[in-house]
Enzyme design. Structure first.
Site, PDB file in Angstrom:
ATOM      1  N   LYS A  70    -113.604 -13.328 -98.806  1.00 52.46           N
ATOM      2  CA  LYS A  70    -112.329 -13.287 -99.546  1.00 52.46           C
ATOM      3  C   LYS A  70    -112.482 -12.468-100.824  1.00 52.46           C
ATOM      4  CE  LYS A  70    -110.020 -15.412-102.814  1.00 52.46           C
ATOM      5  NZ  LYS A  70    -109.191 -14.357-103.372  1.00 52.46           N
ATOM      6  N   GLU A  77    -122.878 -17.638-108.446  1.00 53.97           N
ATOM      7  CA  GLU A  77    -123.242 -16.644-109.462  1.00 53.97           C
ATOM      8  C   GLU A  77    -122.069 -16.618-110.442  1.00 53.97           C
ATOM      9  OE1 GLU A  77    -123.222 -13.867-111.658  1.00 53.97           O
ATOM     10  OE2 GLU A  77    -123.116 -12.382-110.046  1.00 53.97           O
ATOM     11  N   CYS A 117    -120.642  -9.913-115.673  1.00 52.37           N
ATOM     12  CA  CYS A 117    -121.139 -11.269-115.933  1.00 52.37           C
ATOM     13  C   CYS A 117    -122.417 -11.254-116.765  1.00 52.37           C
ATOM     14  CB  CYS A 117    -121.352 -12.018-114.630  1.00 52.37           C
ATOM     15  SG  CYS A 117    -122.187 -11.041-113.397  1.00 52.37           S
TER      16      CYS A 117
HETATM   17  P1  NDP Z   1    -112.164 -16.743-110.684  1.00 53.17           P
HETATM   18  O1  NDP Z   1    -113.413 -17.504-110.775  1.00 53.17           O
HETATM   19  O2  NDP Z   1    -110.880 -17.474-110.585  1.00 53.17           O
HETATM   20  O3  NDP Z   1    -112.207 -15.733-109.446  1.00 53.17           O
HETATM   21  C1  NDP Z   1    -113.306 -15.458-108.611  1.00 53.17           C
HETATM   22  C2  NDP Z   1    -112.918 -15.558-107.157  1.00 53.17           C
HETATM   23  O4  NDP Z   1    -112.644 -16.923-106.811  1.00 53.17           O
HETATM   24  C3  NDP Z   1    -111.658 -14.799-106.801  1.00 53.17           C
HETATM   25  O5  NDP Z   1    -111.765 -14.294-105.494  1.00 53.17           O
HETATM   26  C4  NDP Z   1    -110.623 -15.897-106.865  1.00 53.17           C
HETATM   27  O6  NDP Z   1    -109.450 -15.606-106.180  1.00 53.17           O
HETATM   28  C5  NDP Z   1    -111.353 -17.045-106.232  1.00 53.17           C
HETATM   29  N1  NDP Z   1    -110.807 -18.362-106.542  1.00 53.17           N
HETATM   30  C6  NDP Z   1    -109.938 -18.739-107.511  1.00 53.17           C
HETATM   31  N2  NDP Z   1    -109.698 -20.062-107.465  1.00 53.17           N
HETATM   32  C7  NDP Z   1    -110.428 -20.544-106.435  1.00 53.17           C
HETATM   33  C8  NDP Z   1    -110.619 -21.846-105.877  1.00 53.17           C
HETATM   34  N3  NDP Z   1    -110.022 -22.905-106.383  1.00 53.17           N
HETATM   35  N4  NDP Z   1    -111.445 -21.988-104.827  1.00 53.17           N
HETATM   36  C9  NDP Z   1    -112.095 -20.926-104.319  1.00 53.17           C
HETATM   37  N5  NDP Z   1    -111.953 -19.666-104.798  1.00 53.17           N
HETATM   38  C10 NDP Z   1    -111.137 -19.478-105.842  1.00 53.17           C
HETATM   39  O7  NDP Z   1    -112.096 -15.752-111.899  1.00 53.17           O
HETATM   40  P2  NDP Z   1    -110.777 -15.157-112.577  1.00 53.17           P
HETATM   41  O8  NDP Z   1    -110.426 -13.954-111.838  1.00 53.17           O
HETATM   42  O9  NDP Z   1    -109.701 -16.175-112.749  1.00 53.17           O
HETATM   43  O10 NDP Z   1    -111.342 -14.820-114.019  1.00 53.17           O
HETATM   44  C11 NDP Z   1    -111.391 -15.812-115.011  1.00 53.17           C
HETATM   45  C12 NDP Z   1    -112.585 -15.668-115.898  1.00 53.17           C
HETATM   46  O11 NDP Z   1    -113.734 -15.842-115.124  1.00 53.17           O
HETATM   47  C13 NDP Z   1    -112.763 -14.284-116.493  1.00 53.17           C
HETATM   48  O12 NDP Z   1    -112.073 -14.147-117.679  1.00 53.17           O
HETATM   49  C14 NDP Z   1    -114.233 -14.223-116.686  1.00 53.17           C
HETATM   50  O13 NDP Z   1    -114.577 -14.804-117.914  1.00 53.17           O
HETATM   51  C15 NDP Z   1    -114.773 -15.042-115.571  1.00 53.17           C
HETATM   52  N6  NDP Z   1    -115.251 -14.245-114.428  1.00 53.17           N
HETATM   53  C16 NDP Z   1    -116.577 -14.137-114.280  1.00 53.17           C
HETATM   54  C17 NDP Z   1    -117.084 -13.389-113.267  1.00 53.17           C
HETATM   55  C18 NDP Z   1    -118.538 -13.264-113.105  1.00 53.17           C
HETATM   56  O14 NDP Z   1    -118.990 -12.452-112.301  1.00 53.17           O
HETATM   57  N7  NDP Z   1    -119.310 -14.026-113.796  1.00 53.17           N
HETATM   58  C19 NDP Z   1    -116.240 -12.650-112.333  1.00 53.17           C
HETATM   59  C20 NDP Z   1    -114.823 -12.883-112.525  1.00 53.17           C
HETATM   60  C21 NDP Z   1    -114.387 -13.637-113.560  1.00 53.17           C
HETATM   61  P3  NDP Z   1    -108.262 -14.877-106.968  1.00 53.17           P
HETATM   62  O15 NDP Z   1    -108.795 -13.582-107.458  1.00 53.17           O
HETATM   63  O16 NDP Z   1    -107.296 -14.695-105.914  1.00 53.17           O
HETATM   64  O17 NDP Z   1    -107.857 -15.803-108.077  1.00 53.17           O
END
Ligand code: NDP
Length: 488
Positions: free
Chosen positions: A194, A267, A301
């Site tokens: 996904k 991660e 990250c």
């Molecule tokens: P998320 O953790 O929400 O997104 C990561 C993935 O998880 C996306 O594919 C998302 O889908 C999916 N997801 C969201 N909710 C669920 C759930 N309940 N169960 C399973 N999968 C889910 O990150 P965000 O995009 O909301 O970003 C928020 C914050 O997270 C950022 O500001 C940043 O600080 C941090 N972040 C950190 C990352 C890293 O690599 N460490 C990467 C991305 C974000 P969808 O995109 O459709 O919401």
């Protein structure tokens, strides 16, 4: 008149030494109006769709399917059906498909790089020179392991787990896809992936690479959608969840998976310290610090989002840093000269803005170089905060934007103490000319990756992952195969 003088006559001296625009053409990318779900090697229509935008100007790029729970179950069933044949293929056969994928990605790299920058907002020079070469290299690397698993894990009789559910974020869409899919397939598993809601397009184009590689149907399935699709995948009949994203969602997934017997790797976020000692090569260090935080708009990250400077060089270091920041070119991700592109989404821009406001309110001093931001799209100027206390939100929370918080230290012990004093533990950087100090610091850090006199270097052979709230499990290298294997 000599030739030289004549030429000088004709060529006017430029009035302005800034770069002229150098936009990359988008013609190579042929977008469909609408994308469906890639299940069992076919495009399967979904009931609902949403629009995916380009963050550089908010223009709609395509309609993308919102996979329902039933769609996710269909994808998992397809992966389950493909598993017996795929897992029993001789390793050399699985290698063959992975090599093909690596090669096709390399051959189509310009197309993928343009699409990645269009959909995600990252500068084309980064998607072209970092994301694409690394994505292809991951498939090459794991192709090499697929027929050597008994040697990789001697006396342990490795076997694949089954169906892996993989959820990836929006900061490195294709690269995270390859970090997840390549080791899973090399180990003999099948996959349901996904992609993130805001950046699904390169994963959907990747389905076409799978067609070209003639990967058997069902081995890789791609279901687009928002967090609900991710949650449905977590709850579905998969054998393993591999997640990259926020700590908050990672924790929620861990709770849902607890007691189900599903394997899990997480991660998650980071708040890395980049530590600058007074014996470091300062100009080189400033380049590394700039790269550490402004690469990919700070949507990284393992970004070096906290700079710890030894007090004795604080003033010259900050002066050089600000001077270098003023030369960063912020703007169109498709321009080959751009250093800092667009923020990935309106939500992320709001999150960055709110944390920067919190930094100002808490008393930190902000500096942003003068730069003209485009009117349309999502933008944030490179930012540095000085006078930051360890307790401030901007020193503790992941901002995931082009925002650096600077703190100071006097001794190596104090630097280590401050570096480790966050809930995270993903990466760290040290800048010093003393090898013994580098080794000592590396042992003290509670961080999965430590860079010395460099930052943000990645290689498929090198394991990557976190401590504490940055998650568990490793991706990359031999370690990256282990979470996709069972052992007798
Ligand atoms: P998320 O953790 O929400 O997104 C990561 C993935 O998880 C996306 O594919 C998302 O889908 C999916 N997801 C969201 N909710 C669920 C759930 N309940 N169960 C399973 N999968 C889910 O990150 P965000 O995009 O909301 O970003 C928020 C914050 O997270 C950022 O500001 C940043 O600080 C941090 N972040 C950190 C990352 C890293 O690599 N460490 C990467 C991305 C974000 P969808 O995109 O459709 O919401």
């Amino acid at each position: 008149m000599t030739d030289v003088e004549r030429r000088q006559d004709r060529s006017p001296v430029p009035k302005d030494w800034t770069y002229a625009p150098a936009p990359e053409s988008t013609e190579i990318v042929k977008l469909q109006d609408r994308y469906e779900l890639f299940i069992g090697g076919k495009w399967v229509a979904a009931k609902e769709h949403f629009t995916t935008l380009s963050p550089r100007d908010e223009s709609p790029l395509a309609e993308v399917a919102q996979a329902s729970e039933a769609d996710v179950h269909k994808a998992v069933a397809a992966a389950r059906e493909a598993f017996p044949v795929w897992s029993k293929l001789p390793g050399a056969q699985r290698s063959k498909y992975l090599f093909r994928i690596a090669r096709i990605l390399a051959e189509r790299s310009r197309e993928f790089a343009v699409l990645e920058s269009l959909n995600g907002g990252k500068p084309i020079k980064e998607s072209r020179d970092v994301d694409l070469p690394l994505a292809s290299a991951h498939f090459f690397y794991y192709a090499g392991w697929a027929d050597k698993l008994e040697y990789a894990f001697p006396n342990r009789k490795p076997k694949p787990i089954g169906v892996a559910g993989q959820i990836i974020p929006w900061n490195f869409p294709l690269l995270m896809l390859s970090w997840k899919i390549a080791p899973a397939l090399a180990a003999g598993n099948t996959v349901v992936l996904k992609p993130a809601e805001t950046t699904p397009l390169t994963a959907l184009l990747f389905a076409d690479v799978l067609r070209q590689a003639e990967l058997p149907p069902g081995v890789v399935n791609i279901v687009t959608g928002d967090g609900r699709t991710g949650a449905a995948l977590v709850d579905s009949d998969v054998d393993k969840i591999a997640f990259t994203g926020s700590t908050e969602v990672g924790k929620a997934i861990q709770r849902r998976v607890a007691g189900t017997g599903k394997k899990l790797t997480l991660e998650l976020g980071g708040k890395a310290a980049n530590i600058l000692f007074d014996d470091a090569a300062l100009d080189q260090a400033v380049e590394g610090i700039i790269n550490g935080i402004y690469f990919n708009q700070g949507h990284v990250c393992c970004a070096g989002s906290r700079l710890l400077v030894q007090e004795s060089i604080y003033e010259p270091a900050i002066e050089k840093l600000k001077k270098r920041m003023a030369t960063l070119r912020v703007g169109d991700p498709l321009d080959k000269n751009t250093d800092v592109g667009a923020i990935n989404s309106r939500e992320q821009l709001d999150r960055i803005t709110a944390l920067v406001e919190a930094g100002k309110d808490e008393g930190a001093e902000i500096y942003q170089p003068p730069c003209k931001l485009p009117e349309k799209g999502y933008w944030f100027a490179p930012t540095v905060f000085t006078n930051v206390a360890q307790s401030y939100r901007i020193a503790q929370e992941e901002i995931f934007g082009p925002v650096l918080s600077v703190l100071t230290f006097r001794t190596p012990e104090e630097a280590v103490e401050k570096a480790n004093n966050t809930p995270y533990g993903l990466s760290a950087g040290v800048w010093t000319e003393k090898g013994s100090r580098i080794l000592w610091m590396a042992q003290q850090f509670r961080a999965g990756v430590v860079w010395a006199n460099t930052f943000n270097r990645f290689d498929p052979t090198s394991p990557f992952g976190g401590y504490k709230e940055s998650g568990f499990g490793r991706e990359g290298g031999l370690h990256g195969l282990e979470p996709y294997m069972d052992f007798e």
